[in-house]
Design an enzyme around this catalytic site. Structure first.
Site, mmCIF file in Angstrom:
data_model
loop_
_atom_site.group_PDB
_atom_site.id
_atom_site.type_symbol
_atom_site.label_atom_id
_atom_site.label_comp_id
_atom_site.label_asym_id
_atom_site.label_seq_id
_atom_site.Cartn_x
_atom_site.Cartn_y
_atom_site.Cartn_z
ATOM 1 N N ARG A 55 -7.305 -5.123 3.805
ATOM 2 C CA ARG A 55 -6.073 -4.405 3.475
ATOM 3 C C ARG A 55 -5.438 -4.708 2.155
ATOM 4 N NH1 ARG A 55 -2.503 -2.849 8.691
ATOM 5 N NH2 ARG A 55 -3.876 -2.712 10.170
ATOM 6 N N HIS A 60 -11.902 5.303 5.969
ATOM 7 C CA HIS A 60 -10.708 4.491 5.853
ATOM 8 C C HIS A 60 -10.092 4.781 7.389
ATOM 9 C CE1 HIS A 60 -8.121 1.509 4.378
ATOM 10 N NE2 HIS A 60 -7.018 2.447 4.689
ATOM 11 N N TYR A 103 1.024 19.206 -2.403
ATOM 12 C CA TYR A 103 1.570 19.981 -3.433
ATOM 13 C C TYR A 103 0.705 19.294 -4.649
ATOM 14 C CZ TYR A 103 5.418 21.608 -0.481
ATOM 15 O OH TYR A 103 5.970 22.079 0.370
#
Length: 826
Positions: free
Chosen positions: A43, A89, A132
């Site tokens: 990570r 992932h 968006y």
């Protein structure tokens, strides 16, 4: 602690029971170590080879698999997040989208890897939701993923063993240094600053050519971080520590200038902020300081930032307050000055290590050598396989009738395969390929094509074998590919590096503060013909004469317009084309090493002095303490010598009263024994004694210097010291006025200055070059002591013809356009 486990029958009744005792400390230690390793490796920390965390690598790889290239349309970010989360992932969509957004922000990464469309946030606000926004790969990301289909890196299974993903990306450039990284793991963290792509690649190539290169040698290429938001880095000792040990810190300051907001009001104008500091955060801290009365003298703060002009934060100063004193408060109490701590921790061979600059470059260079080697081996194997098939096809085509007879005489495919292998001594692969051969390939033209292909394959195989047999050749190929990446994606440096405080035009008190902090050492200030300025601190020899070592290799922007020897605290002047003289001290200029002076590493003088008019150019650097007067020549043929000591005590002032539409074309400091030279667009050169021009005060408009012909104007003005008259040369470049500017190189001529007779002031001079067909004007002129250095519009060097041409001879045709001519660095 005990674990209670039981087995049950189909009816649900217990038939066995087992209680296992576990030590709590051992269990906690083991679980914590597993968690810590997962966070560190999967990570938080980037890989030192490609500079990417696993989530970033998976995003780029999946976007490449989706075909989201720069030449294709954008897709919804939510679709990318879904693909990455579902296939590669195994974590939340928020983490994936945050990583995607960061790779698209030009104020976060020096070279963004994702091309975002929509609201991807700012330094003060977060991005819009993934439904968006839209995204696709940026062009540099293709260089990161290029070659994945050629077995250049290892692939590993994904979290559920259904898909494969690259363990590391090929990374055609050192992404970890270029874009930096930040992350918090368990018990450790990483924080690395972005750098300039051209500089980092230059250091990597130097390390390839010189494996034993020292850190100091590498820092000649990478002098310090280059932050996406620009600004100024104050103090370089912390950078040296970070490059040596992997840990260090430095301070960044906003780029601030003092400007007149109105006729009666002065303000501080902020055009660049420290890395990751937004204007709203600065405004908030200023308001808090004013309300708590910790900051005084501020009347208002206005944010005029827009997409056209970029960042512009205007801080109004109350009447009676010194802008410099107010700025000192702001640096001390607001994020206009911020610290950046470097902690270069990255994964090397699966484990975290703290790396200095040299170690980071070594890891990357080794990785890139392995990538190129594996790619070459893959290509060699594929070409050998193809050559094997082509040779089999050629055998079949040469004896096609017999091939057809063997196939027709066989009972089945297996028998045909066996008989073909026996008759024509073919391999199994060749035989299967022949059996699948289409009849349309049995033409004469196909045979010619196959023979040409075979020859080409043999040549490629020979080249690849030769490459793989030489480590030096592989290193040379890696270096060449790095140079191509630098040419494609490199951009000029944005961050100014300085050991002193940032410069503010017209700030005497600020300069005094800087003087107290910086030693007053001898230095030489260079101004290039392309408008870049830098300083070199000079060592003092045994005889007290300061000197530098000439550069071993030419780089861009190295043609010198003006040079001045001074000290770092002395005040010098810059004469501009609008007839202004601007005072400044060289203490804040980028400092270049005396052993490798390359003006490309300098700063644009227009940016450094904050020239308000883009048409205004700095023509010369002058000493304000010299007993030699400033001599000016204008476009309309006016000459002026400024009286020594007549300079007003102002930050900037006029040194000549120019007529309408006139401008200064040349400026220099000289004495009465010098000779002044004008060169005009209609190929006239006039030389006359400087003593014939009487000194005047600054407001005066000068006197007639040269009598211009109809439609002509002055293109060059120079002053030749008496000691240089005999060896001086004249360089002129001619072109046609009807051709497009920068398209026709024209012709050039180099003549001895002695070829041109001296005339009286205000006369017409003599012809300096005979025009060839299609030429009707001189575009560039230069007079000075040899050798001369010509550069193109891009600052790259250009060759000049041999000297010794007659005064009115024609020029020699040029291969490339010459934009300006200057002295060589010395």
């Amino acid at each position: 602690m005990t674990r209670n486990s039981s087995n049950t029958t189909a009816s649900g009744s217990d038939f066995t029971e087992r209680i296992e005792e576990v030590d709590v400390a051992t269990e906690m230690q083991g679980s914590f170590l597993e968690y810590a390793y997962s966070v560190i490796y999967s990570r938080a920390l980037p890989d030192a080879r490609d500079g990417l965390k696993p989530v970033q690598r998976r995003i780029l790889y999946q976007m490449a698999e989706m075909g989201l290239r720069p030449d294709k349309g954008h897709v919804k970010s939510a679709r990318v997040v879904g693909e990455v989360m579902g296939k590669l992932h195994p974590h939340g969509d928020t983490a994936i989208y945050d990583a995607l957004v960061r790779m698209a922000q030009s104020f976060t990464l020096r070279v963004p890897l994702v091309d975002g469309h929509g609201n991807f946030g700012s330094l003060d606000d977060g991005p819009a939701a993934p439904r968006y926004t839209e995204a696709r790969l940026a062009a540099p990301a293709l260089a990161m993923t290029e070659g994945l289909d050629e077995d250049v890196v290892d692939f590993v299974p994904n979290y559920d063993n259904q898909f494969m993903q690259p363990d590391v990306l090929p990374a055609a450039y050192p992404n970890l240094l270029v874009n930096g990284a930040s992350g918090i793991a368990v018990g450790m963290a990483t924080n690395m600053a972005p750098h300039n792509l051209i500089e980092v690649i230059g250091a990597a190539r130097h390390l390839l050519a010189h494996p034993n290169a020292t850190l100091d040698e590498l820092m000649e290429f990478v002098p310090g971080p280059d932050l996406p938001t620009g600004g100024t880095i104050v103090g370089l000792s912390g950078i040296k520590d970070a490059y040596t040990t992997g840990r260090g810190s430095f301070k960044t300051r906003a780029r601030v200038s003092v400007e007149a907001i109105t006729a009666r009001k002065t303000g501080l104008v902020v055009t660049e902020l420290p890395y990751l500091v937004g204007p709203e955060k600065v405004i908030e801290k200023i308001k808090d300081g004013v309300n708590s009365k910790k900051i005084n003298g501020i009347s208002d703060v206005t944010d005029l930032t827009d997409r056209t002009n970029g960042l512009r934060l205007v801080i109004g100063i109350k009447t009676g307050f010194s802008p410099d004193a107010v700025l000192e408060q702001l640096y001390r109490l607001t994020p206009l000055e911020d610290s950046f701590n470097i902690n270069a921790v990255a994964l090397v061979d699966g484990g975290p290590q703290t790396l200095g600059l040299r170690e980071l470059l070594l890891v990357y260079v080794d990785h890139r050598i392995k990538v190129v080697t594996r790619r070459s081996e893959y290509r060699l194997a594929r070409r050998r396989e193809r050559l094997h098939l082509v040779e089999g096809l050629l055998v079949a085509i040469l004896d096609i009738d017999e091939v057809i007879q063997v196939i027709r005489g066989s009972d089945d495919t297996a028998q045909a395969r066996t008989r073909l292998m026996e008759v024509f001594e073919l391999s199994l692969i060749q035989t299967d390929y022949i059996l699948e051969l289409q009849l349309r390939r049995l033409t004469r033209f196909s045979r010619i094509e196959l023979e040409a292909e075979a020859d080409e394959l043999r040549a490629e195989i020979e080249e690849l074998v030769k490459l793989l047999g030489s480590k030096a050749a592989i290193k040379a190929l890696v270096s060449h590919e790095l140079a191509e990446v630098a040419d494609r994606f490199g951009t000029p440096r944005r961050t100014l590096l300085t050991d002193a405080r940032p410069s503010i035009a017209g700030a005497a008190a600020k300069r005094a503060a800087a003087i107290l902090e910086v030693a007053d050492v001898p230095c030489r200030v260079f101004l290039s013909t392309t408008g870049r300025i830098a300083r070199v601190d000079l060592p003092v020899g045994e005889e007290g004469q300061a000197s530098i070592t000439p550069p071993a290799r030419r780089s861009k922007h190295d043609a010198i317009r003006s040079t001045i020897d001074t000290t770092s605290r002395s005040e010098i002047g810059a004469v501009t084309s609008l007839g202004r003289l601007i005072r400044f001290t060289p203490v804040d200029l980028p400092m270049l090493p005396p052993t490798s002076v390359q003006l490309a590493a300098g700063v644009k003088v227009a940016d450094y002095l904050t020239l308000p008019n883009k048409a205004e150019k700095v023509l010369a650097l002058v000493s304000l303490d010299s007993d030699r007067s400033i001599v000016l020549g204008t476009k309309q043929g006016v000459v002026k010598r400024v009286a020594v000591g007549a300079y007003p005590n102002k930050p900037d002032f006029e040194v000549i009263g120019l007529k309408p539409k006139d401008e200064v074309v040349g400026a220099v400091q000289g004495g009465e024994e010098d000779e002044l030279v004008f060169i005009t667009s209609d190929a006239q050169l006039l030389r006359f004694a400087a003593a014939s021009v009487r000194p005047q005060g600054c407001p005066a408009g000068g006197m007639a210097g040269i009598n211009l012909g109809a439609g002509a104007h002055v293109i060059a003005f120079a002053s030749i010291p008496a000691d240089d008259v005999e060896e001086a040369i004249v360089v002129t470049v001619a072109a046609g006025s009807e051709t497009l500017l920068g398209i026709d190189p024209g012709s050039a001529k180099v003549s001895d200055f002695g070829e041109f007779p001296a005339k009286g002031r205000a006369t017409g001079g003599v012809r300096a070059q005979r025009f060839l067909k299609g030429e009707d004007q001189l575009t560039v002129g230069w007079v000075g002591a040899p050798p001369a250095l010509a550069v193109g519009p891009d600052g790259a060097t250009r060759p000049l013809p041999d000297g010794g041409a007659k005064r009115d001879a024609s020029g020699a045709p040029l291969d490339s356009v010459i934009g300006s001519i200057g002295h060589q660095i010395r």
